[in-house]
Design a protein around this motif. Structure first.
Motif, PDB file in Angstrom:
ATOM      1  N   GLN A 120       0.828  -1.200   0.000  1.00 57.72           N
ATOM      2  CA  GLN A 120       0.000   0.000   0.000  1.00 57.72           C
ATOM      3  C   GLN A 120       0.866   1.256   0.000  1.00 57.72           C
ATOM      4  OE1 GLN A 120      -2.360  -0.594   3.509  1.00 57.72           O
ATOM      5  NE2 GLN A 120      -3.968  -1.738   2.443  1.00 57.72           N
ATOM      6  N   VAL A 121       1.942   1.228   0.801  1.00 55.25           N
ATOM      7  CA  VAL A 121       2.834   2.385   0.885  1.00 55.25           C
ATOM      8  C   VAL A 121       3.477   2.663  -0.467  1.00 55.25           C
ATOM      9  CG1 VAL A 121       4.956   3.289   1.916  1.00 55.25           C
ATOM     10  CG2 VAL A 121       3.284   2.113   3.350  1.00 55.25           C
ATOM     11  N   HIS A 122       4.065   1.628  -1.079  1.00 48.77           N
ATOM     12  CA  HIS A 122       4.745   1.825  -2.369  1.00 48.77           C
ATOM     13  C   HIS A 122       3.776   2.275  -3.457  1.00 48.77           C
ATOM     14  CE1 HIS A 122       8.852   0.701  -1.550  1.00 48.77           C
ATOM     15  NE2 HIS A 122       8.463  -0.378  -0.896  1.00 48.77           N
ATOM     16  N   ASP A 123       2.614   1.637  -3.532  1.00 52.10           N
ATOM     17  CA  ASP A 123       1.637   2.003  -4.568  1.00 52.10           C
ATOM     18  C   ASP A 123       1.212   3.461  -4.416  1.00 52.10           C
ATOM     19  OD1 ASP A 123       1.781  -0.531  -5.574  1.00 52.10           O
ATOM     20  OD2 ASP A 123      -0.125  -1.218  -4.724  1.00 52.10           O
ATOM     21  N   TYR A 124       0.949   3.872  -3.192  1.00 53.86           N
ATOM     22  CA  TYR A 124       0.497   5.244  -2.960  1.00 53.86           C
ATOM     23  C   TYR A 124       1.603   6.245  -3.284  1.00 53.86           C
ATOM     24  CZ  TYR A 124      -0.928   9.487  -0.510  1.00 53.86           C
ATOM     25  OH  TYR A 124      -1.232  10.791  -0.190  1.00 53.86           O
ATOM     26  N   LEU A 125       2.820   5.968  -2.829  1.00 52.73           N
ATOM     27  CA  LEU A 125       3.928   6.903  -3.075  1.00 52.73           C
ATOM     28  C   LEU A 125       4.242   7.014  -4.566  1.00 52.73           C
ATOM     29  CD1 LEU A 125       6.324   6.025  -0.110  1.00 52.73           C
ATOM     30  CD2 LEU A 125       4.960   8.107  -0.403  1.00 52.73           C
ATOM     31  N   ASN A 126       4.246   5.897  -5.274  1.00 48.33           N
ATOM     32  CA  ASN A 126       4.490   5.946  -6.723  1.00 48.33           C
ATOM     33  C   ASN A 126       3.402   6.746  -7.439  1.00 48.33           C
ATOM     34  OD1 ASN A 126       6.783   4.423  -6.393  1.00 48.33           O
ATOM     35  ND2 ASN A 126       5.832   2.489  -7.001  1.00 48.33           N
ATOM     36  N   GLU A 127       2.179   6.555  -6.997  1.00 49.32           N
ATOM     37  CA  GLU A 127       1.055   7.300  -7.571  1.00 49.32           C
ATOM     38  C   GLU A 127       1.230   8.803  -7.336  1.00 49.32           C
ATOM     39  OE1 GLU A 127      -3.293   8.059  -5.848  1.00 49.32           O
ATOM     40  OE2 GLU A 127      -2.984   5.958  -6.411  1.00 49.32           O
ATOM     41  N   GLN A 128       1.647   9.179  -6.130  1.00 46.25           N
ATOM     42  CA  GLN A 128       1.831  10.591  -5.812  1.00 46.25           C
ATOM     43  C   GLN A 128       2.977  11.209  -6.615  1.00 46.25           C
ATOM     44  OE1 GLN A 128      -0.209  12.545  -3.705  1.00 46.25           O
ATOM     45  NE2 GLN A 128      -1.409  10.689  -4.088  1.00 46.25           N
TER      46      GLN A 128
END
Length: 775
Positions: free
Chosen positions: A753-761
């Motif tokens: 969840q952390v990686h997906d969200y940060l990459n999206e941002q």
């Protein structure tokens, strides 16, 4: 049964062809378990089915032809459930599918178990019997154990098969997966470096030049005989008991007509010298390990050692003629810091290491040198990759052997984009590191891994946040003198005369050892390392801190940092020793000046004034052992600053050895627990008014730098290559945006969840090019 398991697995690895190995294995299992049929199906993820590869009991015409979908039949059910399936009458089961071509109508009992390697189902191993019955717990346990032991061997065999078929059809690309160790892309030929000889890693190959292969093995055997005789003669001067009898055993084995003759017979059949040696030695190992007598069983290790020594001498013959091309990718079982130091100026474009993870010291050094790296590649027969053209993708961990023209053009385009990105970020290299809404953070260097390069201030770093003093200790045959250390440290301090240079005291142990100060431990990362060693050896610690303070005279930019601190008592003792060194050095300096000014009436006053130039440096500690997180208030009363070592802190918080490729997927500095711990440290440091920095690899990651900025870290320390990149990112993101991102991240519960969200941002902020090749 244990010896049966060992024999099946070892003999599987001896076969050159995967198909032959599988067929031999199923026949052995059928005999060992006394069943009517044994079969193996291998997974094909491209077509989403299991292919019947080998069987002793099913129709031969069906081998390589019968396919069962991942969601079909009993075989598919085993794969889906990822656990054994034991059925008394398979044909009555609702998932059973009839495949007339395999001719199994008279087989009723079914036991299947998945073959899983690194969480991926590679295939299904089954046994069947005419009698309708449940297989016993012992039979099920045997098959499960065999599957677990075969998993790695089959994974390697599939890779070997891919490489062999690629060599036969030169236009076929082979793709292997490793761990992304250092970002970047490299395209070049592979050069194999094998400092160790391991008979199990030899790839089975043939040669038409049997005369040359006979000459090679004879030279290697003769050289090995001389080596053993010299070792025995040398040790006999000191050892007078029966311990040297092992050398007599080795010499007898080399003199035996049987062993040597069998190797020569294999060569006559067309095998290369190394392959012939492997086949014969491993055959003897299997035989010895099958013997019940414990003493004779142990002789298997003697045979293995003998084989490895002969192999070493064989390889030395090859190394003498090894020529490095102008540009190359280095491949080794374990790429070390010394290898990188040796090859970095000789055309090294990238590295492939079969062991290690993305945070092993080889990977960290590769990032520091801006050399793309892939770690933990699952491959045993690495000899097949020597001189093969390859592409390594340090962003994804993908390795392409013999890439086609389309793939080369695609990666060349990405390389061009990388170069454009580098030119772009260099535009802000000498500008302040401040967000558009006015939040500033200092960027500093992690230095010491390579000489000179990292000390440059041209990339916009404000000093050194971590100077690894242990590296100069490693490249020697004894501890460096105080004078040698003083000269080295002065050069480093002088590189940033207007900025702080933080020197970490000697940090060895764990995976960093000194050749003249060996440390043997069962669990080195939880053992004698860092401050624990230097406090136990104050004579080493005092010499080093004195050298640091001597170098700091008239400069005054030194800060001393203590590694691997786990208690307040360690800090108290280290500060006591630093104070002792400071006052002794000050008294020594004053005495020297007085002696020079003996005729001067104001000598005492002048000496005192000059001695004042010796400044007691600021002292800080590394926060990397979890215990200190709960003692920050006590420690704040004793030290001037905190610096988080996120690499080790992550390792200890998650209980994951960061050098172990087997568990590398569990090591992640973006784990919610690690991020929350870092946030708590930053908040507590702010409350205690203690400056806080971070010098781990997390600071080099674009999203990591933004989170640390939002947490309130005062300084971020990283390798030189990343300084302008991180500066560009911080200068293009509002501090308020970083705070909003952090607030959401702290609510997430999984690493994904952390990686997906940060990459999206980062994508939304237009910074996607910093997390992948191109932009």
């Amino acid at each position: 049964m244990l010896s049966t398991l060992r024999r099946i697995v070892l003999e599987f690895g001896q076969e050159d062809e995967l198909q032959q190995a599988l067929q031999r294995m199923v026949s052995q299992v059928k005999r060992a378990m006394q069943t009517d049929c044994c079969s193996i199906y291998l997974a094909d993820y491209h077509y989403q089915h299991f292919l019947l590869m080998a069987s002793d009991g099913l129709a031969k015409d069906s081998l390589g032809q019968t396919c069962i979908g991942f969601s079909e039949g009993l075989v598919g059910l085993v794969g889906q459930r990822e656990e054994p399936l034991n059925i008394a009458n398979a044909q009555e089961h609702h998932d059973y599918i009839h495949a007339p071509e395999v001719q199994e109508d008279d087989l009723n009992a079914f036991l299947g178990t998945p073959i899983i390697h690194q969480r991926k189902v590679l295939g299904i191993l089954t046994i069947q019997q005419k009698q309708a019955r449940h297989f016993s717990e012992n039979e099920e346990a045997f098959l499960v154990t065999l599957s677990a032991q075969l998993a790695s061997a089959i994974a390697n065999a599939e890779v070997k098969q891919l490489l062999s078929s690629q060599q036969e059809t030169s236009n076929r690309v082979t793709q292997l997966q490793g761990i992304a160790g250092a970002p970047g892309i490299a395209m070049s030929s592979i050069v194999l470096c094998q400092p160790q000889a391991d008979i199990s890693t030899v790839a089975l190959k043939k040669s038409a030049d049997t005369v040359k292969q006979h000459q090679r093995i004879e030279l290697a055997i003769e050289k090995t005989r001389k080596d053993f005789q010299q070792l025995s003669d040398k040790l006999s001067l000191f050892i007078k008991d029966d311990s040297l009898a092992i050398f007599d055993v080795y010499l007898q084995l080399l003199a035996q007509t049987g062993l040597v003759q069998e190797i020569k017979e294999k060569i006559t059949l067309g095998w290369r010298a190394g392959s012939a040696l492997k086949l014969v030695v491993e055959h003897y190992i299997v035989q010895f390990e099958a013997i019940e007598d414990s003493y004779l069983k142990e002789r298997a290790s003697d045979i293995r050692d003998l084989g490895n020594r002969v192999l070493l001498n064989l390889r030395q013959q090859e190394q003498e003629t090894l020529h490095l091309p102008d540009n190359f990718i280095l491949l080794a079982q374990d790429v070390t810091a010394s290898m990188l130091a040796e090859y970095q100026h000789k055309g090294l474009q990238g590295i492939i290491s079969l062991s290690g993870s993305n945070n092993s010291h080889a990977a960290i050094l590769a990032r520091s040198l801006n050399i793309p790296a892939i770690m933990g590649v699952n491959l045993v027969a690495i000899e097949q990759l020597h001189q093969q053209f390859a592409i390594i993708d340090g962003y994804s961990g993908e390795l392409y052997i013999h890439p086609d023209e389309v793939l080369r053009r695609e990666y060349q385009h990405l390389l061009n984009q990388e170069q454009a990105l580098t030119e772009k970020v260099m535009q802000v290299a000498n500008k302040p590191c401040i967000t558009p809404d006015g939040r500033a953070v200092e960027l500093q260097l992690n230095a010491g891994l390579s000489e000179g390069v990292e000390h440059s201030s041209k990339l916009g770093a404000l000093g050194i946040g971590l100077y690894r003093t242990e590296i100069p200790f490693m490249n020697r045959s004894c501890f460096p003198s105080e004078h040698e250390q003083t000269k080295l440290y002065k050069d480093v301090l002088s590189a940033f005369p207007k900025h702080a240079v933080t020197m970490r005291t000697l940090d060895v142990g764990g995976d960093k050892s000194l050749p003249y100060f060996p440390i043997q431990e069962d669990n080195p990362f939880l053992g004698w390392r860092g401050i624990r060693i230097t406090l136990d050896h104050p004579e080493i610690f005092l010499v080093q801190v004195r050298a640091m303070m001597r170098a700091n005279q008239r400069l005054g930019n030194l800060e001393i940092m203590l590694p691997m601190v786990s208690s307040v008592e360690e800090v108290d003792e280290a500060i006591r020793l630093i104070n002792q060194a400071y006052f002794e050095l000050k008294a020594e300096l004053k005495a020297d000046i007085l002696e020079q000014l003996i005729a001067d009436e104001k000598a005492e006053l002048k000496a005192e004034k000059i001695a004042q130039q010796l400044v007691r440096p600021k002292i800080g500690i590394m926060l990397e052992v979890p215990s200190v997180i709960f003692q920050l208030e006590d420690l704040a009363k004793r030290v001037d600053f905190f610096s988080v070592g996120s690499n080790d802190l992550t390792q200890y918080l998650l209980a994951v050895d960061r050098n172990n490729s087997q568990v590398s997927n569990l090591y992640d500095a973006f784990h919610p627990a690690v991020l929350r711990a870092l946030n708590n440290i930053a908040q507590e440091s702010a409350r205690l008014l203690v400056p806080i920095s971070l010098c781990g690899e997390l600071a080099s990651a674009p999203s990591g730098a933004l989170l640390l900025l939002a947490m309130g870290f005062d300084k971020l320390s990283m390798n030189a290559h990343n300084v302008p990149r991180i500066k560009w990112i911080i200068r293009h993101v509002q501090f308020s945006q970083a705070q909003a991102i952090l607030a959401h991240v702290l609510t997430l519960s999984t690493v994904k969840q952390v990686h997906d969200y940060l990459n999206e941002q980062l994508e939304q902020l237009g910074l996607g090019g910093f997390i992948r090749a191109g932009f």
